[in-house]
Scaffold this active site. Sequence first.
Site, PDB file in Angstrom:
ATOM      1  N   GLU A   1      22.533  11.014  36.227  1.00  9.31           N
ATOM      2  CA  GLU A   1      21.621  10.039  36.836  1.00  9.31           C
ATOM      3  C   GLU A   1      21.151   9.027  35.797  1.00  9.31           C
ATOM      4  O   GLU A   1      21.006   7.844  36.092  1.00  9.31           O
ATOM      5  CB  GLU A   1      20.412  10.753  37.451  1.00  9.31           C
ATOM      6  CG  GLU A   1      20.750  11.643  38.643  1.00  9.31           C
ATOM      7  CD  GLU A   1      21.369  10.865  39.798  1.00  9.31           C
ATOM      8  OE1 GLU A   1      21.159   9.644  39.889  1.00  9.31           O
ATOM      9  OE2 GLU A   1      22.086  11.483  40.603  1.00  9.31           O
TER      10      GLU A   1
ATOM     11  N   HIS B   1      27.639   5.903  39.607  1.00 10.61           N
ATOM     12  CA  HIS B   1      28.176   7.244  39.917  1.00 10.61           C
ATOM     13  C   HIS B   1      29.651   7.152  40.306  1.00 10.61           C
ATOM     14  O   HIS B   1      30.474   7.965  39.911  1.00 10.61           O
ATOM     15  CB  HIS B   1      27.428   7.857  41.107  1.00 10.61           C
ATOM     16  CG  HIS B   1      26.045   8.324  40.785  1.00 10.61           C
ATOM     17  ND1 HIS B   1      25.782   9.196  39.751  1.00 10.61           N
ATOM     18  CD2 HIS B   1      24.846   8.074  41.366  1.00 10.61           C
ATOM     19  CE1 HIS B   1      24.479   9.441  39.728  1.00 10.61           C
ATOM     20  NE2 HIS B   1      23.896   8.773  40.686  1.00 10.61           N
TER      21      HIS B   1
ATOM     22  N   HIS C   1      23.257   1.360  40.778  1.00 10.12           N
ATOM     23  CA  HIS C   1      23.116   2.749  40.323  1.00 10.12           C
ATOM     24  C   HIS C   1      24.172   3.631  41.008  1.00 10.12           C
ATOM     25  O   HIS C   1      24.864   4.406  40.348  1.00 10.12           O
ATOM     26  CB  HIS C   1      21.687   3.233  40.635  1.00 10.12           C
ATOM     27  CG  HIS C   1      21.488   4.709  40.466  1.00 10.12           C
ATOM     28  ND1 HIS C   1      20.857   5.256  39.364  1.00 10.12           N
ATOM     29  CD2 HIS C   1      21.835   5.763  41.238  1.00 10.12           C
ATOM     30  CE1 HIS C   1      20.836   6.572  39.490  1.00 10.12           C
ATOM     31  NE2 HIS C   1      21.426   6.911  40.615  1.00 10.12           N
ATOM     32  N   GLU C   2      24.309   3.491  42.326  1.00 12.07           N
ATOM     33  CA  GLU C   2      25.300   4.303  43.054  1.00 12.07           C
ATOM     34  C   GLU C   2      26.719   3.968  42.597  1.00 12.07           C
ATOM     35  O   GLU C   2      27.578   4.847  42.492  1.00 12.07           O
ATOM     36  CB  GLU C   2      25.183   4.095  44.568  1.00 12.07           C
ATOM     37  CG  GLU C   2      23.816   4.453  45.163  1.00 12.07           C
ATOM     38  CD  GLU C   2      23.315   5.818  44.748  1.00 12.07           C
ATOM     39  OE1 GLU C   2      24.131   6.743  44.557  1.00 12.07           O
ATOM     40  OE2 GLU C   2      22.091   5.965  44.576  1.00 12.07           O
TER      41      GLU C   2
HETATM   42 ZN   LIG Z   1      21.972   8.723  41.427  1.00  9.84          ZN
END
Ligand SMILES: [Zn+2]
Length: 423
Positions: free
Chosen positions: A358, A282, A278-279
Site C-alpha cells: 500500500e 497496485h 494508487h490503484e
Molecule cells: Zn491500495
Amino acid sequence: MVRKWALRAVIAYFLFGAAMYVYLFFLADTAIPDMYKGTSIDPATFLNSRELMLSEEYSRIRNLMFFLATPYQWLFYYLILLFGISAMFERWAGKTAKWFPLQTIIYLFWLSLATFVVTFPLAYTSYLFSKTYNISTQHFSSWMKDQFLDFWVGYATMCVVVLVIYSMMKKFKKKWWLAVWVLSIPFSILMMFIQPVVIDPLYNDFYPLKDKQLEMKILSLADEADIPAEHVYEVDMSKKTNALNAYVTGVGSNSRIVLWDTTLERLDDEEVLFIMAHEMGHYVEKHIYKGIAGYVLLSFIGLWLTAKLMELWVRKRGKVWKVDSMTSISSLPAFLLITSILLFAASPLTNWVSRYQEMRADRYALEMTEDRDAAVRTFQDLTRAGLSQVNPPYLVKIFRYGHPTMLERIKMADEFERQEDED
Ligand SMILES: [Zn+2]
C-alpha cells in the site's frame, strides 16, 4: 471432565475480552505525537469536534469487535468438538446418506447452519453499530440478503474445499497436506479469476463509470500506465454504505480496478485521480500476483503445520471429542480451529506485507499525479468518511491494518513534497 474444559475455555475467552476492552478503551494511547499537533496529520485540523469524538468511539468499538470475533469462532469450534456435536452431525449425515461425498455435503450443511446461527449476534451487533454511526446505509432486509448470500457462497466453496481435503486424507495417509497444497494452487487462481465476474455481481451492480467527463480523465491516466480502458469499473455501493473505497481485483482477462460510487460522488476530481493512480500502482506493480505467490508459500507451511497438529490432537483428544480418526468428517472443526489460529498468528506478517504494498501504491500515485495536496485531502476525507483513527493502538495496527495508518500516509505525502522541492 468435558464440562470443566468447556468452562475453562469460556472463562479464558471472557478474560481475554476484558483485557482487550481495558487495552483498547483505557490503556492504548491514540493521541497524535506532539510534533504533529496542528499539522495536516492532526485530525483536530480537519475534523470538527463531533467527528473527532465519533471517530474515537466508533474505532474503539470496531477494534474491540474485531478482537472478540476471531476467538469467538475458536471457542465455538472447540465447544462443538468437546460436546460431541460435530460427531452428532456426522451421525445425522450417515443416517441420511451412505455415499461419502453426500454425507460430507450434509454434514457441512449442519455445521454451516450452526456457525451461522452462533455468529449471527456478533454480525448483527456490528451492523447495528455501523448504522448508529451512520456508516452503513443498508436496510435490514438488504443486509439480511447479503448474510444469506454469504452463507450459500461460503457453503458451496466449503463443500468443494472440504471434499477435496478429506478425499486426500483418505488417499494419502501421511502426505495428504502436500496433495491439498498442490491442488490449492490452480483452485485459488480459478477462484480469483471468477471472483469479479461470478461472485461479486451477486452482491452489487458493476458498470462502466457514469461520470463521462471524469471517466475521460481517469482513462487518460490509465493510458499513461498502459492499463486498458475496459478494466475500470464503478460499483453501486451508496445503497449500502457511506464509506469510500476502491480496489484492484481478479486475474488475467478478468483483472480490474473498481471504484465505489461513493468515492466518485463525494471526492473532488483531483482526489479521485489520486485514488485511481494508487490503484494503478497496485496494478502496475502486479501486487495481486505477488500476493498469490506469497499465499502459495504460506499455505505450504500452514498445511504442513495443520497436518502435524491435527494428527497430534486427534490422537490425544479424539476419544473425548468422539472423533474416531482424522479422516472422519467430524474432525473438521479441529481443522478449522487450527487453520484459523494459524491464520491469525500469521496476520501480523501478511498485514505487514500488505502495508508495504500500500505504501508503494501511495508513492506511485504521488509520483504519477505530483499532487501532494490532493493526496493529503484524500487521506483526510477517507478518515472522516470511515470515522477511522489517525493513530491506532499498536496491536490494532499489527493485527488489523492492511494499509499504513493515516498518520503514516499523510506524513509520507508531506515528506514527498519536501523531497521534490529539494530536487
Ligand atoms: Zn491500495
